[in-house]
Design a protein around this motif. Structure first.
Motif, PDB file in Angstrom:
ATOM      1  N   ARG A 157      -7.043  24.897 -37.429  1.00 16.94           N
ATOM      2  CA  ARG A 157      -5.573  24.900 -37.320  1.00 16.94           C
ATOM      3  C   ARG A 157      -5.121  23.921 -36.247  1.00 16.94           C
ATOM      4  O   ARG A 157      -3.996  23.451 -36.262  1.00 16.94           O
ATOM      5  CB  ARG A 157      -5.081  26.299 -36.920  1.00 16.94           C
ATOM      6  N   VAL A 158      -6.003  23.688 -35.265  1.00 23.24           N
ATOM      7  CA  VAL A 158      -5.662  22.828 -34.129  1.00 23.24           C
ATOM      8  C   VAL A 158      -6.624  21.643 -34.087  1.00 23.24           C
ATOM      9  O   VAL A 158      -7.843  21.831 -34.150  1.00 23.24           O
ATOM     10  CB  VAL A 158      -5.758  23.612 -32.803  1.00 23.24           C
ATOM     11  N   ALA A 159      -6.071  20.452 -33.990  1.00 22.99           N
ATOM     12  CA  ALA A 159      -6.883  19.264 -33.733  1.00 22.99           C
ATOM     13  C   ALA A 159      -6.809  18.968 -32.239  1.00 22.99           C
ATOM     14  O   ALA A 159      -5.720  18.887 -31.673  1.00 22.99           O
ATOM     15  CB  ALA A 159      -6.352  18.079 -34.523  1.00 22.99           C
ATOM     16  N   VAL A 160      -7.973  18.834 -31.632  1.00 22.63           N
ATOM     17  CA  VAL A 160      -8.032  18.424 -30.228  1.00 22.63           C
ATOM     18  C   VAL A 160      -8.527  16.978 -30.229  1.00 22.63           C
ATOM     19  O   VAL A 160      -9.651  16.698 -30.662  1.00 22.63           O
ATOM     20  CB  VAL A 160      -8.991  19.325 -29.410  1.00 22.63           C
ATOM     21  N   LEU A 161      -7.670  16.081 -29.790  1.00 22.67           N
ATOM     22  CA  LEU A 161      -7.996  14.652 -29.780  1.00 22.67           C
ATOM     23  C   LEU A 161      -8.125  14.176 -28.349  1.00 22.67           C
ATOM     24  O   LEU A 161      -7.427  14.674 -27.459  1.00 22.67           O
ATOM     25  CB  LEU A 161      -6.880  13.845 -30.460  1.00 22.67           C
ATOM     26  N   THR A 162      -8.974  13.195 -28.148  1.00 22.57           N
ATOM     27  CA  THR A 162      -9.069  12.637 -26.819  1.00 22.57           C
ATOM     28  C   THR A 162      -9.377  11.149 -26.891  1.00 22.57           C
ATOM     29  O   THR A 162     -10.011  10.680 -27.841  1.00 22.57           O
ATOM     30  CB  THR A 162     -10.100  13.388 -25.963  1.00 22.57           C
ATOM     31  N   GLY A 163      -8.898  10.427 -25.893  1.00 19.50           N
ATOM     32  CA  GLY A 163      -8.963   8.976 -25.937  1.00 19.50           C
ATOM     33  C   GLY A 163     -10.325   8.387 -25.678  1.00 19.50           C
ATOM     34  O   GLY A 163     -10.574   7.224 -25.979  1.00 19.50           O
ATOM     35  N   SER A 164     -11.237   9.177 -25.118  1.00 17.35           N
ATOM     36  CA  SER A 164     -12.570   8.658 -24.773  1.00 17.35           C
ATOM     37  C   SER A 164     -13.560   9.811 -24.671  1.00 17.35           C
ATOM     38  O   SER A 164     -13.180  10.927 -24.299  1.00 17.35           O
ATOM     39  CB  SER A 164     -12.502   7.927 -23.425  1.00 17.35           C
ATOM     40  N   LYS A 165     -14.821   9.486 -24.963  1.00 15.83           N
ATOM     41  CA  LYS A 165     -15.881  10.485 -24.746  1.00 15.83           C
ATOM     42  C   LYS A 165     -15.894  10.947 -23.298  1.00 15.83           C
ATOM     43  O   LYS A 165     -16.259  12.082 -22.994  1.00 15.83           O
ATOM     44  CB  LYS A 165     -17.245   9.872 -25.070  1.00 15.83           C
ATOM     45  N   SER A 166     -15.481  10.047 -22.407  1.00 14.85           N
ATOM     46  CA  SER A 166     -15.525  10.403 -20.981  1.00 14.85           C
ATOM     47  C   SER A 166     -14.504  11.489 -20.635  1.00 14.85           C
ATOM     48  O   SER A 166     -14.595  12.115 -19.579  1.00 14.85           O
ATOM     49  CB  SER A 166     -15.292   9.161 -20.109  1.00 14.85           C
ATOM     50  N   ASP A 167     -13.539  11.739 -21.527  1.00 13.81           N
ATOM     51  CA  ASP A 167     -12.549  12.807 -21.296  1.00 13.81           C
ATOM     52  C   ASP A 167     -13.070  14.184 -21.731  1.00 13.81           C
ATOM     53  O   ASP A 167     -12.470  15.207 -21.364  1.00 13.81           O
ATOM     54  CB  ASP A 167     -11.263  12.551 -22.097  1.00 13.81           C
TER      55      ASP A 167
END
Ligand code: RP5
Length: 154
Positions: free
Chosen positions: A4-14
């Motif tokens: 239901r929720v997409a968790v996106l992040t700009g870099s693997k380092s995040d």
């Protein structure tokens, strides 16, 4: 259960900064997935994901990024789903102590809103997503009420 929720992040380092988010979603029984994509380094992927997110069944998007943190705003530009932004400040990566990512997410122009959490506030992003889903799903409302009751008991 589909996420239901997409968790996106700009870099693997995040990703380590998002552990509190994914753990809290797990604790509340909210199906989610985590994907790395960057508004700057992989813009076509961001567009493709965000434009199709609603029809894929996602209901809330959490987007975290550091430095010039355009990921949440760009995602919000491509979807009608609510987008929760988490500004990331990794030690040593930003000369301005995270103010760059905080303002990049908070200062969205009128017409394309993004909910802005605190710096590294990924746990609250999960709880905010839960509050949105609790309007529709009894299981999430009950899990969130349990969480709040337990928190108050401490
Ligand atoms: C941002 O730049 C990312 O979200 C990350 O917080 C920061 C540094 O990224 P890396 O150089 O570690 O990949 O886009």
């Amino acid at each position: 259960m589909p996420p239901r929720v997409a968790v996106l992040t700009g870099s693997k380092s995040d990703v380590p900064s998002l552990e509190a988010c994914t753990q809290t979603l797990d604790q509340l029984g909210i199906a989610h997935d985590l994907q790395v994509m960057s508004a700057h380094r992989s813009p076509a992927r961001v567009q493709q994901f965000a434009a199709q997110a609603a029809e894929q069944g996602y209901e809330v998007i959490i987007a975290a990024a550091g430095m010039a943190a355009h990921l949440p705003g760009v995602v919000a530009a491509w979807t009608r789903l609510p987008v929760i932004g988490v500004p990331i400040a990794q030690p040593g990566t930003t000369a301005v102590s995270g103010l760059d990512s905080l303002l990049s997410i908070a200062q969205m122009p009128p017409g394309v809103p993004v909910a802005c959490m605190a710096l590294n506030g990924s746990r609250n992003a999960a709880l905010y997503a839960a509050a949105i889903l609790a309007l529709k799903y009894d299981d999430v409302r009950e899990a969130l009420e349990r969480f709040r009751a337990e928190q108050s008991a401490i």
